[in-house]
Design a protein around this motif. Structure first.
Motif, PDB file in Angstrom:
ATOM      1  N   GLN A 170       0.815  -1.209   0.000  1.00  0.00           N
ATOM      2  CA  GLN A 170       0.000   0.000   0.000  1.00  0.00           C
ATOM      3  C   GLN A 170       0.851   1.264   0.000  1.00  0.00           C
ATOM      4  O   GLN A 170       1.829   1.360   0.739  1.00  0.00           O
ATOM      5  N   LYS A 171       0.415   2.214  -0.812  1.00  0.00           N
ATOM      6  CA  LYS A 171       1.041   3.538  -0.831  1.00  0.00           C
ATOM      7  C   LYS A 171       0.218   4.514   0.000  1.00  0.00           C
ATOM      8  O   LYS A 171       0.710   5.552   0.423  1.00  0.00           O
ATOM      9  N   ASP A 172      -1.068   4.185   0.180  1.00  0.00           N
ATOM     10  CA  ASP A 172      -1.968   4.970   1.019  1.00  0.00           C
ATOM     11  C   ASP A 172      -3.073   4.037   1.511  1.00  0.00           C
ATOM     12  O   ASP A 172      -3.136   2.879   1.117  1.00  0.00           O
ATOM     13  N   PHE A 173      -3.950   4.549   2.356  1.00  0.00           N
ATOM     14  CA  PHE A 173      -4.976   3.713   2.978  1.00  0.00           C
ATOM     15  C   PHE A 173      -5.952   3.102   1.975  1.00  0.00           C
ATOM     16  O   PHE A 173      -6.525   2.059   2.227  1.00  0.00           O
ATOM     17  N   GLY A 174      -6.153   3.734   0.839  1.00  0.00           N
ATOM     18  CA  GLY A 174      -7.111   3.237  -0.142  1.00  0.00           C
ATOM     19  C   GLY A 174      -6.500   2.384  -1.230  1.00  0.00           C
ATOM     20  O   GLY A 174      -7.203   1.882  -2.102  1.00  0.00           O
ATOM     21  N   ASP A 175      -5.192   2.202  -1.205  1.00  0.00           N
ATOM     22  CA  ASP A 175      -4.467   1.494  -2.258  1.00  0.00           C
ATOM     23  C   ASP A 175      -4.565  -0.018  -2.061  1.00  0.00           C
ATOM     24  O   ASP A 175      -3.978  -0.557  -1.124  1.00  0.00           O
ATOM     25  N   GLN A 176      -5.328  -0.672  -2.942  1.00  0.00           N
ATOM     26  CA  GLN A 176      -5.493  -2.126  -2.884  1.00  0.00           C
ATOM     27  C   GLN A 176      -5.400  -2.690  -4.299  1.00  0.00           C
ATOM     28  O   GLN A 176      -5.803  -2.029  -5.250  1.00  0.00           O
ATOM     29  N   PRO A 177      -4.909  -3.903  -4.452  1.00  0.00           N
ATOM     30  CA  PRO A 177      -4.946  -4.517  -5.783  1.00  0.00           C
ATOM     31  C   PRO A 177      -6.390  -4.892  -6.124  1.00  0.00           C
ATOM     32  O   PRO A 177      -7.189  -5.167  -5.234  1.00  0.00           O
ATOM     33  N   THR A 178      -6.698  -4.887  -7.391  1.00  0.00           N
ATOM     34  CA  THR A 178      -8.036  -5.323  -7.807  1.00  0.00           C
ATOM     35  C   THR A 178      -8.066  -6.845  -7.849  1.00  0.00           C
ATOM     36  O   THR A 178      -7.025  -7.502  -7.933  1.00  0.00           O
ATOM     37  N   ASN A 179      -9.265  -7.394  -7.818  1.00  0.00           N
ATOM     38  CA  ASN A 179      -9.412  -8.846  -7.963  1.00  0.00           C
ATOM     39  C   ASN A 179      -8.846  -9.294  -9.298  1.00  0.00           C
ATOM     40  O   ASN A 179      -8.217 -10.351  -9.393  1.00  0.00           O
ATOM     41  N   ALA A 180      -9.042  -8.491 -10.345  1.00  0.00           N
ATOM     42  CA  ALA A 180      -8.522  -8.837 -11.673  1.00  0.00           C
ATOM     43  C   ALA A 180      -7.002  -8.926 -11.650  1.00  0.00           C
ATOM     44  O   ALA A 180      -6.417  -9.830 -12.269  1.00  0.00           O
ATOM     45  N   GLU A 181      -6.327  -8.021 -10.942  1.00  0.00           N
ATOM     46  CA  GLU A 181      -4.858  -8.067 -10.850  1.00  0.00           C
ATOM     47  C   GLU A 181      -4.397  -9.341 -10.141  1.00  0.00           C
ATOM     48  O   GLU A 181      -3.423  -9.974 -10.552  1.00  0.00           O
ATOM     49  N   ILE A 182      -5.105  -9.717  -9.081  1.00  0.00           N
ATOM     50  CA  ILE A 182      -4.751 -10.924  -8.329  1.00  0.00           C
ATOM     51  C   ILE A 182      -4.958 -12.168  -9.194  1.00  0.00           C
ATOM     52  O   ILE A 182      -4.082 -13.032  -9.289  1.00  0.00           O
ATOM     53  N   LEU A 183      -6.098 -12.254  -9.844  1.00  0.00           N
ATOM     54  CA  LEU A 183      -6.394 -13.413 -10.684  1.00  0.00           C
ATOM     55  C   LEU A 183      -5.438 -13.505 -11.864  1.00  0.00           C
ATOM     56  O   LEU A 183      -4.958 -14.594 -12.201  1.00  0.00           O
ATOM     57  N   THR A 184      -5.137 -12.381 -12.481  1.00  0.00           N
ATOM     58  CA  THR A 184      -4.205 -12.362 -13.611  1.00  0.00           C
ATOM     59  C   THR A 184      -2.825 -12.836 -13.173  1.00  0.00           C
ATOM     60  O   THR A 184      -2.168 -13.602 -13.887  1.00  0.00           O
ATOM     61  N   ALA A 185      -2.379 -12.396 -11.993  1.00  0.00           N
ATOM     62  CA  ALA A 185      -1.071 -12.826 -11.478  1.00  0.00           C
ATOM     63  C   ALA A 185      -1.009 -14.340 -11.341  1.00  0.00           C
ATOM     64  O   ALA A 185       0.050 -14.950 -11.530  1.00  0.00           O
ATOM     65  N   LEU A 186      -2.129 -14.958 -11.035  1.00  0.00           N
ATOM     66  CA  LEU A 186      -2.211 -16.406 -10.861  1.00  0.00           C
ATOM     67  C   LEU A 186      -2.472 -17.148 -12.174  1.00  0.00           C
ATOM     68  O   LEU A 186      -2.556 -18.366 -12.186  1.00  0.00           O
ATOM     69  N   GLY A 187      -2.624 -16.401 -13.267  1.00  0.00           N
ATOM     70  CA  GLY A 187      -2.923 -17.015 -14.550  1.00  0.00           C
ATOM     71  C   GLY A 187      -4.371 -17.462 -14.672  1.00  0.00           C
ATOM     72  O   GLY A 187      -4.684 -18.332 -15.494  1.00  0.00           O
ATOM     73  N   LEU A 188      -5.255 -16.880 -13.868  1.00  0.00           N
ATOM     74  CA  LEU A 188      -6.681 -17.232 -13.895  1.00  0.00           C
ATOM     75  C   LEU A 188      -7.466 -16.159 -14.636  1.00  0.00           C
ATOM     76  O   LEU A 188      -7.009 -15.026 -14.778  1.00  0.00           O
ATOM     77  N   ASP A 189      -8.662 -16.499 -15.062  1.00  0.00           N
ATOM     78  CA  ASP A 189      -9.503 -15.583 -15.834  1.00  0.00           C
ATOM     79  C   ASP A 189     -10.052 -14.493 -14.910  1.00  0.00           C
ATOM     80  O   ASP A 189     -10.851 -14.773 -14.014  1.00  0.00           O
ATOM     81  N   PRO A 190      -9.640 -13.245 -15.141  1.00  0.00           N
ATOM     82  CA  PRO A 190     -10.111 -12.154 -14.271  1.00  0.00           C
ATOM     83  C   PRO A 190     -11.579 -11.807 -14.483  1.00  0.00           C
ATOM     84  O   PRO A 190     -12.164 -11.091 -13.674  1.00  0.00           O
ATOM     85  N   ASN A 191     -12.191 -12.315 -15.530  1.00  0.00           N
ATOM     86  CA  ASN A 191     -13.592 -11.989 -15.822  1.00  0.00           C
ATOM     87  C   ASN A 191     -14.563 -12.895 -15.071  1.00  0.00           C
ATOM     88  O   ASN A 191     -15.771 -12.687 -15.151  1.00  0.00           O
ATOM     89  N   GLN A 192     -14.055 -13.899 -14.362  1.00  0.00           N
ATOM     90  CA  GLN A 192     -14.926 -14.828 -13.648  1.00  0.00           C
ATOM     91  C   GLN A 192     -15.121 -14.463 -12.183  1.00  0.00           C
ATOM     92  O   GLN A 192     -15.832 -15.146 -11.477  1.00  0.00           O
ATOM     93  N   ALA A 193     -14.454 -13.413 -11.728  1.00  0.00           N
ATOM     94  CA  ALA A 193     -14.562 -13.053 -10.306  1.00  0.00           C
ATOM     95  C   ALA A 193     -15.912 -12.446  -9.988  1.00  0.00           C
ATOM     96  O   ALA A 193     -16.499 -11.782 -10.772  1.00  0.00           O
TER      97      ALA A 193
END
Length: 193
Positions: A170-193
């Motif tokens: 985090q760079k600030d209190f509101g800074d969070q990764p998106t679900n799409a970023e997490i799923l993409t990092a894992l090689g999963l389809d970000p559109n299924q979240a």
């Protein structure tokens, strides 16, 4: 300490740290972090505060992809930095997966996670666009200002064995990764979240 994707530096820095189990598998009350990525990929979410409205909102958001992660044998672990506020956090079921406490902030120390000063805290709360947007998204989520509110958190995604796939500090209190970023990092389809 910012780490490049593919590195094992985060896993190496955290491997021997033990956290206290609140909710998770096994009989042991204290769990070594290395056990989380030993046999499967893991999403390791280091929460700021259990009472934080933004942290609660992010926990609810992350739950939307939990079934997809579990179906793909990805372990999902939340780690708080203190027990303060845990009871209300648990009662309202904000985090839907494994939950642990790093009572001595060993993770924060090992990875030099930022603790914001008082002036920075004030500026983030009242002038930071990212924090205002996150607060707007979570406006219906109750929260409080009790506990260590100046410590920032992080989300790490690691492959089985500890190779880093995503390093989001985090760079600030509101800074969070998106679900799409997490799923993409894992090689999963970000559109299924």
């Amino acid at each position: 300490m910012s780490t490049e994707k593919g590195s094992r530096a985060v896993a190496d820095a955290l491997k021997d740290i033990e956290v206290e189990k609140i909710r998770g598998p096994g009989d042991s009350q204290n769990v070594k972090l290395s056990s989380f990525w030993e046999d499967q990929p893991v999403v390791l979410h280091v929460l700021r505060r259990f009472g934080c409205q933004l942290c609660r909102g992010q926990s609810v958001e992350m739950a939307k992809m939990l079934s997809q992660l579990e179906a793909n044998n990805v372990r999902v672990v939340g780690i708080g930095l203190e027990k303060f506020g845990l009871e209300e956090f648990e009662e309202n079921n904000y985090w839907k997966s494994e939950l642990y406490i790093d009572n001595e902030k060993k993770i924060h120390k090992a990875l030099a996670l930022t603790k914001v000063g008082w002036v920075g805290t004030f500026m983030m709360l009242f002038a930071n666009k990212s924090v205002k947007e996150a607060a707007q998204k979570t406006k219906d989520t109750p929260g409080n200002f009790q506990g260590d509110g100046r410590q920032l958190g992080a989300t790490f995604v690691m492959a089985k064995g500890g190779e880093l796939l995503l390093d989001h500090r985090q760079k600030d209190f509101g800074d969070q990764p998106t679900n799409a970023e997490i799923l993409t990092a894992l090689g999963l389809d970000p559109n299924q979240a």
